[in-house]
Design a protein around this motif. Structure first.
Motif, mmCIF file in Angstrom:
data_model
loop_
_atom_site.group_PDB
_atom_site.id
_atom_site.type_symbol
_atom_site.label_atom_id
_atom_site.label_comp_id
_atom_site.label_asym_id
_atom_site.label_seq_id
_atom_site.Cartn_x
_atom_site.Cartn_y
_atom_site.Cartn_z
ATOM 1 N N GLU A 178 0.584 14.783 -3.213
ATOM 2 C CA GLU A 178 -0.254 15.969 -3.406
ATOM 3 C C GLU A 178 -1.641 15.581 -3.921
ATOM 4 O OE1 GLU A 178 0.075 19.031 -2.606
ATOM 5 O OE2 GLU A 178 2.146 18.982 -1.877
ATOM 6 N N LEU A 179 -1.707 14.590 -4.815
ATOM 7 C CA LEU A 179 -3.010 14.133 -5.300
ATOM 8 C C LEU A 179 -3.816 13.537 -4.153
ATOM 9 C CD1 LEU A 179 -5.046 13.508 -7.550
ATOM 10 C CD2 LEU A 179 -3.801 11.370 -7.977
ATOM 11 N N CYS A 180 -3.178 12.781 -3.303
ATOM 12 C CA CYS A 180 -3.872 12.198 -2.156
ATOM 13 C C CYS A 180 -4.443 13.284 -1.240
ATOM 14 C CB CYS A 180 -2.926 11.297 -1.370
ATOM 15 S SG CYS A 180 -2.404 9.821 -2.274
ATOM 16 N N LEU A 181 -3.674 14.350 -1.057
ATOM 17 C CA LEU A 181 -4.149 15.455 -0.226
ATOM 18 C C LEU A 181 -5.296 16.187 -0.901
ATOM 19 C CD1 LEU A 181 -0.722 16.810 1.088
ATOM 20 C CD2 LEU A 181 -2.362 15.318 2.273
ATOM 21 N N GLU A 182 -5.221 16.342 -2.227
ATOM 22 C CA GLU A 182 -6.321 16.967 -2.971
ATOM 23 C C GLU A 182 -7.610 16.159 -2.821
ATOM 24 O OE1 GLU A 182 -5.159 17.423 -7.045
ATOM 25 O OE2 GLU A 182 -3.263 18.395 -6.500
ATOM 26 N N LEU A 183 -7.457 14.837 -2.744
ATOM 27 C CA LEU A 183 -8.617 13.953 -2.609
ATOM 28 C C LEU A 183 -9.054 13.802 -1.149
ATOM 29 C CD1 LEU A 183 -7.605 11.180 -5.183
ATOM 30 C CD2 LEU A 183 -9.422 12.889 -5.441
ATOM 31 N N GLU A 184 -8.406 14.533 -0.245
ATOM 32 C CA GLU A 184 -8.727 14.517 1.182
ATOM 33 C C GLU A 184 -8.589 13.123 1.774
ATOM 34 O OE1 GLU A 184 -12.026 17.435 2.305
ATOM 35 O OE2 GLU A 184 -12.581 16.866 0.247
ATOM 36 N N ALA A 185 -7.505 12.463 1.410
ATOM 37 C CA ALA A 185 -7.269 11.107 1.898
ATOM 38 C C ALA A 185 -7.031 11.100 3.404
ATOM 39 C CB ALA A 185 -6.077 10.492 1.180
ATOM 40 N N ASP A 186 -7.553 10.068 4.049
ATOM 41 C CA ASP A 186 -7.309 9.857 5.470
ATOM 42 C C ASP A 186 -6.113 8.928 5.683
ATOM 43 O OD1 ASP A 186 -9.742 11.202 6.773
ATOM 44 O OD2 ASP A 186 -10.651 9.935 5.239
ATOM 45 N N PHE A 187 -6.008 7.904 4.841
ATOM 46 C CA PHE A 187 -4.905 6.952 4.900
ATOM 47 C C PHE A 187 -4.389 6.715 3.485
ATOM 48 C CE2 PHE A 187 -7.645 5.971 8.473
ATOM 49 C CZ PHE A 187 -6.750 5.893 9.542
ATOM 50 N N VAL A 188 -3.075 6.702 3.340
ATOM 51 C CA VAL A 188 -2.451 6.459 2.037
ATOM 52 C C VAL A 188 -1.370 5.408 2.216
ATOM 53 C CG1 VAL A 188 -1.145 7.431 0.113
ATOM 54 C CG2 VAL A 188 -2.879 8.826 1.289
ATOM 55 N N GLU A 189 -1.468 4.342 1.439
ATOM 56 C CA GLU A 189 -0.423 3.324 1.430
ATOM 57 C C GLU A 189 0.410 3.500 0.167
ATOM 58 O OE1 GLU A 189 -0.146 -1.314 2.547
ATOM 59 O OE2 GLU A 189 -1.382 -0.883 0.800
ATOM 60 N N LEU A 190 1.656 3.884 0.354
ATOM 61 C CA LEU A 190 2.618 4.009 -0.741
ATOM 62 C C LEU A 190 3.463 2.744 -0.690
ATOM 63 C CD1 LEU A 190 3.585 7.691 0.094
ATOM 64 C CD2 LEU A 190 2.029 6.949 -1.727
ATOM 65 N N ALA A 191 2.972 1.708 -1.363
ATOM 66 C CA ALA A 191 3.555 0.372 -1.215
ATOM 67 C C ALA A 191 4.346 0.007 -2.454
ATOM 68 C CB ALA A 191 2.454 -0.652 -0.969
ATOM 69 N N THR A 192 5.661 -0.048 -2.305
ATOM 70 C CA THR A 192 6.490 -0.478 -3.417
ATOM 71 C C THR A 192 6.161 -1.930 -3.748
ATOM 72 O OG1 THR A 192 8.210 0.909 -2.463
ATOM 73 C CG2 THR A 192 8.843 -0.491 -4.307
ATOM 74 N N CYS A 193 6.170 -2.257 -5.028
ATOM 75 C CA CYS A 193 5.875 -3.614 -5.492
ATOM 76 C C CYS A 193 6.469 -4.671 -4.571
ATOM 77 C CB CYS A 193 6.478 -3.837 -6.884
ATOM 78 S SG CYS A 193 5.435 -3.319 -8.231
ATOM 79 N N GLN A 194 5.653 -5.612 -4.178
ATOM 80 C CA GLN A 194 6.161 -6.830 -3.556
ATOM 81 C C GLN A 194 6.167 -7.880 -4.664
ATOM 82 O OE1 GLN A 194 7.389 -6.838 -0.390
ATOM 83 N NE2 GLN A 194 6.912 -4.655 -0.374
ATOM 84 N N PHE A 195 7.270 -8.556 -4.852
ATOM 85 C CA PHE A 195 7.489 -9.277 -6.102
ATOM 86 C C PHE A 195 7.003 -10.721 -6.051
ATOM 87 C CE2 PHE A 195 9.993 -5.503 -6.349
ATOM 88 C CZ PHE A 195 9.660 -5.058 -7.619
ATOM 89 N N TYR A 196 5.675 -10.824 -6.253
ATOM 90 C CA TYR A 196 4.973 -12.086 -6.391
ATOM 91 C C TYR A 196 4.138 -12.012 -7.664
ATOM 92 C CZ TYR A 196 6.099 -11.947 -1.435
ATOM 93 O OH TYR A 196 6.758 -11.830 -0.241
ATOM 94 N N GLY A 197 3.683 -13.146 -8.155
ATOM 95 C CA GLY A 197 2.801 -13.143 -9.307
ATOM 96 C C GLY A 197 3.397 -12.415 -10.492
ATOM 97 N N TRP A 198 2.617 -11.506 -11.067
ATOM 98 C CA TRP A 198 3.041 -10.787 -12.267
ATOM 99 C C TRP A 198 4.165 -9.807 -11.963
ATOM 100 C CZ3 TRP A 198 1.058 -11.934 -17.093
ATOM 101 C CH2 TRP A 198 0.060 -12.901 -17.087
ATOM 102 N N ALA A 199 4.226 -9.297 -10.742
ATOM 103 C CA ALA A 199 5.321 -8.398 -10.383
ATOM 104 C C ALA A 199 6.658 -9.132 -10.408
ATOM 105 C CB ALA A 199 5.075 -7.790 -9.002
ATOM 106 N N GLU A 200 6.669 -10.399 -9.980
ATOM 107 C CA GLU A 200 7.908 -11.185 -10.033
ATOM 108 C C GLU A 200 8.323 -11.422 -11.484
ATOM 109 O OE1 GLU A 200 11.209 -13.670 -9.414
ATOM 110 O OE2 GLU A 200 10.258 -12.078 -8.228
ATOM 111 N N LEU A 201 7.351 -11.712 -12.333
ATOM 112 C CA LEU A 201 7.645 -11.900 -13.759
ATOM 113 C C LEU A 201 8.281 -10.644 -14.351
ATOM 114 C CD1 LEU A 201 7.228 -13.762 -16.295
ATOM 115 C CD2 LEU A 201 5.075 -12.528 -16.646
ATOM 116 N N ASN A 202 7.843 -9.483 -13.882
ATOM 117 C CA ASN A 202 8.318 -8.200 -14.410
ATOM 118 C C ASN A 202 9.325 -7.502 -13.492
ATOM 119 O OD1 ASN A 202 6.733 -7.773 -16.913
ATOM 120 N ND2 ASN A 202 4.982 -7.920 -15.524
ATOM 121 N N ARG A 203 9.934 -8.261 -12.607
ATOM 122 C CA ARG A 203 10.767 -7.636 -11.571
ATOM 123 C C ARG A 203 11.860 -6.738 -12.148
ATOM 124 N NH1 ARG A 203 14.108 -11.754 -8.556
ATOM 125 N NH2 ARG A 203 15.672 -11.175 -10.113
ATOM 126 N N ALA A 204 12.537 -7.185 -13.189
ATOM 127 C CA ALA A 204 13.645 -6.396 -13.741
ATOM 128 C C ALA A 204 13.179 -5.031 -14.229
ATOM 129 C CB ALA A 204 14.320 -7.157 -14.878
#
Length: 383
Positions: A178-204
């Motif tokens: 809904e926020l993306c639509l309010e901002l009149e977004a043309d493209f939205v990437e809803l990308a779940t964490c890919q677990f590299y770098g700091w995301a891998e450290l915090n994966r749990a």
């Protein structure tokens, strides 16, 4: 590597790089706990100069690269960003700025547009101000992002938004959309964490449960159907983490196939996470890009199929997934040449199953996360 006893497909000769990612700096005013920058980023402070970057752009364009992304850290901390954009434009690139929006202003948007910037992608941590600011480590981040997203749209750019989703914001997927639509977004990437770098450290603490993912994808598909019925221009892209797949993705369309990443200090990589691998990668200060792309050991290490162990070498899907992700194989098995554990055929697939199980049982507090900052990076390097 011993032969598998079956005929192997001849390794194709690599084509030219298509997409150049310029990681201009590891400096960033935010401290997201899922940042893809290396854990030891604090040890890599020397950055290429303006002229060195322009020479990289020239050589990559000569090889055939057509798209150029400016990334980081936060690329806006580079005071020469407009000059770099102008040089890239003059060379004929399609240019994309990947930014948190922190450090952006209406005046700077105008300057970047005059320099010839084609595209701006603004990232958010959450649709909730409190959660966004907590994850970003800044009390003003959310308000700044909203203001700059609107300013980017007003400047005539397509509105391209990125939300990195994880267990702490994915249950609010309706509000995010809904926020993306309010901002009149043309493209939205809803990308779940890919677990590299700091995301891998915090994966749990970041990996969503299967139930969370299924609910979020179902709601996203409902919005897609609704927007399509209304002929709404907004496009929603939903990216699930590899950890819930049974077959690996074609990481970067294959090692050293299309993607060329240059880090702040000039190290050349076939993907932005490869720096962690026990592979000697070349540097643009010492070698030209033609040598790096076609001749260097680092870029040829996992090209094609002959490097593959079983079961990858005999797999009838190897020309689709190229063996999956080498960084993921290294992080989870200790050997980058192993079959990607995401694959159900991998002898290490149990590690993925264990990670899914851990996500079901992991504590939920964000206070347990390790936030990306220089102090934490130095502590990790010493430990």
């Amino acid at each position: 590597m011993p032969s598998s006893g079956c005929s192997s497909t001849p390794d194709p000769k690599p084509g030219p790089p298509f997409w150049l990612l310029a990681e201009l700096t590891y400096r960033c005013p935010l401290q997201c706990p899922y940042c893809s920058n290396p854990l030891d980023f604090a040890q890599h402070k020397e950055e290429l100069t303006t002229q060195q970057w322009i020479e990289v752009f020239r050589q990559a364009r000569e090889l055939g690269a057509a798209q150029l992304g400016f990334s980081g850290g936060e690329p806006l901390v580079r005071q020469d960003l407009e000059e770099l954009v102008r040089a890239a434009r003059d060379l004929g690139y399609y240019t994309n700025l990947i930014t948190s929006g922190i450090g952006l202003s209406e005046a700077r948007i105008e300057a970047l547009a005059k320099a010839g910037l084609d595209h701006i992608q603004v990232s958010f941590q959450a649709a909730d101000e409190e959660v966004n600011n907590l994850l970003a480590g800044s009390r003003k981040a959310f308000a700044q992002k909203l203001a700059m997203a609107r300013a980017v749209k007003a400047a005539g750019y397509p509105m391209v938004l990125n939300f990195v989703t994880h267990r702490h914001n994915i249950d609010n997927i309706e509000r995010i959309i809904e926020l993306c639509l309010e901002l009149e977004a043309d493209f939205v990437e809803l990308a779940t964490c890919q677990f590299y770098g700091w995301a891998e450290l915090n994966r749990a603490g970041l990996l969503p449960t299967r139930e969370q993912l299924q609910r979020a994808e179902r709601i996203t598909n409902q919005y897609r159907d609704k927007l399509a019925a209304e002929r709404h221009p907004c496009k929603l892209i939903f990216v699930t983490p590899d950890y819930y797949e049974e077959r690996p993705k074609a990481c970067m369309n294959g090692w050293g196939s299309l993607f060329l990443d240059i880090t702040p200090d000039g190290t050349a990589l076939p993907c932005h996470s490869a720096r962690q691998l026990p592979v000697q990668f070349p540097n643009v200060r010492e070698h030209d890009l033609r040598h790096i792309w076609y001749e260097s050991f680092g870029f040829n290490r996992f090209r094609g199929y002959d490097w593959m162990p079983e079961p990858c070498r005999s797999c009838d899907e190897k020309e689709k997934d190229f063996g999956g992700c080498r960084c993921q194989a290294f992080m989870l098995t200790g050997d980058a040449a192993n079959a990607d554990p995401v694959c159900a055929k991998s002898p290490h697939h149990h590690k993925i199953l264990a990670a899914r199980d851990e996500a079901e049982r992991a504590p939920w507090g964000m206070e347990r996360l390790t936030y990306r900052n220089e102090r934490a990076s130095n502590i990790i390097c010493r430990s």
